[in-house]
Enzyme design. Structure first.
Site, PDB file in Angstrom:
ATOM      1  N   LEU A  65       0.833  -1.204   0.000  1.00 10.73           N
ATOM      2  CA  LEU A  65       0.000   0.000   0.000  1.00 10.73           C
ATOM      3  C   LEU A  65       0.868   1.254   0.000  1.00 10.73           C
ATOM      4  CD1 LEU A  65      -2.372  -1.495   2.700  1.00 10.73           C
ATOM      5  CD2 LEU A  65      -2.954  -1.115   0.293  1.00 10.73           C
ATOM      6  N   PRO A  66       0.272   2.422  -0.304  1.00 12.67           N
ATOM      7  CA  PRO A  66       1.115   3.623  -0.446  1.00 12.67           C
ATOM      8  C   PRO A  66       1.854   4.057   0.826  1.00 12.67           C
ATOM      9  CG  PRO A  66      -1.031   3.960  -1.502  1.00 12.67           C
ATOM     10  CD  PRO A  66      -1.115   2.664  -0.744  1.00 12.67           C
ATOM     11  N   LYS A 175      15.012   0.339   5.040  1.00 10.19           N
ATOM     12  CA  LYS A 175      14.523   0.828   3.741  1.00 10.19           C
ATOM     13  C   LYS A 175      14.598   2.356   3.665  1.00 10.19           C
ATOM     14  CE  LYS A 175      12.035   1.278  -0.031  1.00 10.19           C
ATOM     15  NZ  LYS A 175      12.589   1.082  -1.354  1.00 10.19           N
TER      16      LYS A 175
HETATM   17  P1  NAD Z   1       0.825   2.542  -6.155  1.00  8.05           P
HETATM   18  O1  NAD Z   1       0.204   3.825  -5.730  1.00  8.05           O
HETATM   19  O2  NAD Z   1       1.061   2.269  -7.603  1.00  8.05           O
HETATM   20  O3  NAD Z   1      -0.059   1.306  -5.573  1.00  8.05           O
HETATM   21  C1  NAD Z   1      -0.737   1.295  -4.348  1.00  8.05           C
HETATM   22  C2  NAD Z   1      -2.037   0.509  -4.519  1.00  8.05           C
HETATM   23  O4  NAD Z   1      -2.692   0.387  -3.254  1.00  8.05           O
HETATM   24  C3  NAD Z   1      -3.025   1.202  -5.463  1.00  8.05           C
HETATM   25  O5  NAD Z   1      -3.414   0.306  -6.493  1.00  8.05           O
HETATM   26  C4  NAD Z   1      -4.203   1.561  -4.538  1.00  8.05           C
HETATM   27  O6  NAD Z   1      -5.471   1.513  -5.205  1.00  8.05           O
HETATM   28  C5  NAD Z   1      -4.081   0.480  -3.488  1.00  8.05           C
HETATM   29  N1  NAD Z   1      -4.760   0.808  -2.228  1.00  8.05           N
HETATM   30  C6  NAD Z   1      -4.683   1.947  -1.479  1.00  8.05           C
HETATM   31  N2  NAD Z   1      -5.445   1.847  -0.373  1.00  8.05           N
HETATM   32  C7  NAD Z   1      -6.030   0.608  -0.414  1.00  8.05           C
HETATM   33  C8  NAD Z   1      -6.938  -0.090   0.438  1.00  8.05           C
HETATM   34  N3  NAD Z   1      -7.417   0.473   1.541  1.00  8.05           N
HETATM   35  N4  NAD Z   1      -7.323  -1.335   0.078  1.00  8.05           N
HETATM   36  C9  NAD Z   1      -6.861  -1.898  -1.069  1.00  8.05           C
HETATM   37  N5  NAD Z   1      -5.999  -1.296  -1.922  1.00  8.05           N
HETATM   38  C10 NAD Z   1      -5.602  -0.048  -1.591  1.00  8.05           C
HETATM   39  O7  NAD Z   1       2.182   2.430  -5.347  1.00  8.05           O
HETATM   40  P2  NAD Z   1       3.452   1.448  -5.648  1.00  8.05           P
HETATM   41  O8  NAD Z   1       4.417   2.159  -6.533  1.00  8.05           O
HETATM   42  O9  NAD Z   1       2.943   0.091  -6.004  1.00  8.05           O
HETATM   43  O10 NAD Z   1       4.111   1.428  -4.187  1.00  8.05           O
HETATM   44  C11 NAD Z   1       3.547   0.677  -3.113  1.00  8.05           C
HETATM   45  C12 NAD Z   1       4.496   0.777  -1.933  1.00  8.05           C
HETATM   46  O11 NAD Z   1       5.781   0.254  -2.293  1.00  8.05           O
HETATM   47  C13 NAD Z   1       4.745   2.228  -1.470  1.00  8.05           C
HETATM   48  O12 NAD Z   1       4.836   2.255  -0.069  1.00  8.05           O
HETATM   49  C14 NAD Z   1       6.068   2.590  -2.127  1.00  8.05           C
HETATM   50  O13 NAD Z   1       6.769   3.581  -1.408  1.00  8.05           O
HETATM   51  C15 NAD Z   1       6.788   1.238  -2.114  1.00  8.05           C
HETATM   52  N6  NAD Z   1       7.810   1.041  -3.156  1.00  8.05           N
HETATM   53  C16 NAD Z   1       7.565   1.390  -4.446  1.00  8.05           C
HETATM   54  C17 NAD Z   1       8.558   1.178  -5.404  1.00  8.05           C
HETATM   55  C18 NAD Z   1       8.352   1.546  -6.859  1.00  8.05           C
HETATM   56  O14 NAD Z   1       9.345   1.511  -7.629  1.00  8.05           O
HETATM   57  N7  NAD Z   1       7.136   1.878  -7.301  1.00  8.05           N
HETATM   58  C19 NAD Z   1       9.790   0.590  -5.039  1.00  8.05           C
HETATM   59  C20 NAD Z   1       9.989   0.222  -3.725  1.00  8.05           C
HETATM   60  C21 NAD Z   1       8.979   0.451  -2.783  1.00  8.05           C
END
Ligand code: NAD
Length: 302
Positions: A65-66, A175
């Site tokens: 999740l975000p 992290k």
């Molecule tokens: P993103 O915003 O693409 O995805 C998050 C998903 O969570 C979305 O699809 C959203 O609809 C869903 N969501 C939010 N609240 C929800 C709920 N209550 N129930 C169900 N689904 C819900 O973000 P991301 O890029 O996939 O990143 C996710 C996490 O991983 C973040 O914490 C980010 O910092 C971390 N991260 C991302 C990357 C990257 O390269 N994108 C790399 C390492 C870590």
């Protein structure tokens, strides 16, 4: 067959869930965005209507999740009074949160899980969308030994390097340190490439030079921020994420919050955080974090 509930199918969660399917797990998915679930259905996932449905008969839950507020709401319940998944999962279910969040939220969720007899680990990842798709992520895990051993059996399907950083919350702290450094390295890489271009150098040639010199780093090697230098990087695809600028700003903020608590000096991290704050305020928060390169171009008149 292992049944896994996967909650949060964004840029990272979707490819991670696909790798669990490839490994032969039964995967029950839930996301607030329906299209995200339908894409996973075509790979064999079971689409559900709620967190409640997703966790039914699951051996393990993975959340991606975000931010901390989303993780607390999903595990502990939201303001509308809806139950959190700690009230919904069956006894013995292993709980894994792979989101990047503040260590305090991770410790609070871990404590509530422990009070109810569940094993929980914070297991944030490094490696980006490419690493998630290739199943080569690095997991940085916080939790007790038994929870770590159990989590490893699930995480190995999505990653290559799985580190036990320490107790609950320590995975997040590891992290946060990594991403503080990444934000600084990306800013420096953008700055150096832009300086070279402004002074007549070809960014491809300059990148090759720095890759074989002491300026070599992850951003330069795998994620070049200058369009046209690296075919598969977000920079060559209109900065489509990837890793959104708003998530990098969040992570640098987590670094500064932690530094404030431990009274650590983080001048470079503070500068990188402010660069991303300016960049996001200019309307770039949904673009990949390597789009910071454009901030330098505009400000140097390029
Ligand atoms: P993103 O915003 O693409 O995805 C998050 C998903 O969570 C979305 O699809 C959203 O609809 C869903 N969501 C939010 N609240 C929800 C709920 N209550 N129930 C169900 N689904 C819900 O973000 P991301 O890029 O996939 O990143 C996710 C996490 O991983 C973040 O914490 C980010 O910092 C971390 N991260 C991302 C990357 C990257 O390269 N994108 C790399 C390492 C870590």
């Amino acid at each position: 067959m292992t049944t896994i509930a996967f909650i949060g199918l964004g840029n990272m969660g979707a490819p991670m869930a696909k790798n669990l399917l490839k490994a032969g797990c039964k995967v029950q998915v839930f996301d607030l965005v329906e299209e995200a679930m339908l894409e996973l259905e075509s790979y064999g996932a079971i689409v559900t209507k709620s967190v409640n449905d997703a966790v039914k008969q699951a051996n393990a839950v993975v959340t991606m999740l975000p931010a901390g507020e989303h993780v607390r709401a999903v595990y502990l319940g939201d303001h509308s009074g809806g139950p959190g998944l700690l009230e919904l999962v069956e006894p013995g279910t292993l709980l894994i949160d792979s989101s990047t969040i503040d260590p305090e939220s991770a410790r609070i969720v871990a404590k509530h899980a422990d009070d109810k007899g569940f094993e929980f680990v914070d297991a944030p990842v490094s490696g980006g969308v490419a690493g998630a798709a290739a199943g080569t992520l690095t997991f940085i895990v916080g939790g007790n030994d038994r929870a770590f051993d159990r989590a490893e059996q699930v995480l190995k399907h999505m990653g290559k390097n799985i580190f036990h950083a320490g107790k609950a919350g320590d995975g997040q702290m590891g992290k946060i340190c990594n991403n503080l450094m990444l934000g600084i390295l990306m800013s420096g890489t953008c700055e150096a490439l832009n300086l070279g271009i402004d002074n007549g150098l070809d960014p491809k040639v300059l990148s090759s030079i720095m890759l074989q010199s002491s300026g070599r780093n992850w951003a330069l090697e795998l994620y070049n921020p200058c369009p046209g230098v690296m075919e598969n990087a977000p920079a060559s695809n209109h900065y489509q994420p990837g890793f959104m600028s708003k998530l990098m700003l969040k992570d640098l903020g987590l670094g500064l919050d932690s530094a404030s608590k431990s009274q650590s000096s983080v001048p470079m991290g503070a500068l990188a955080r402010n660069l991303y704050a300016f960049h996001n305020a200019a309307g770039n928060e949904e673009l990949d974090f390597s789009s910071l390169f454009e901030f330098y171009q505009k400000n140097s008149g390029g």
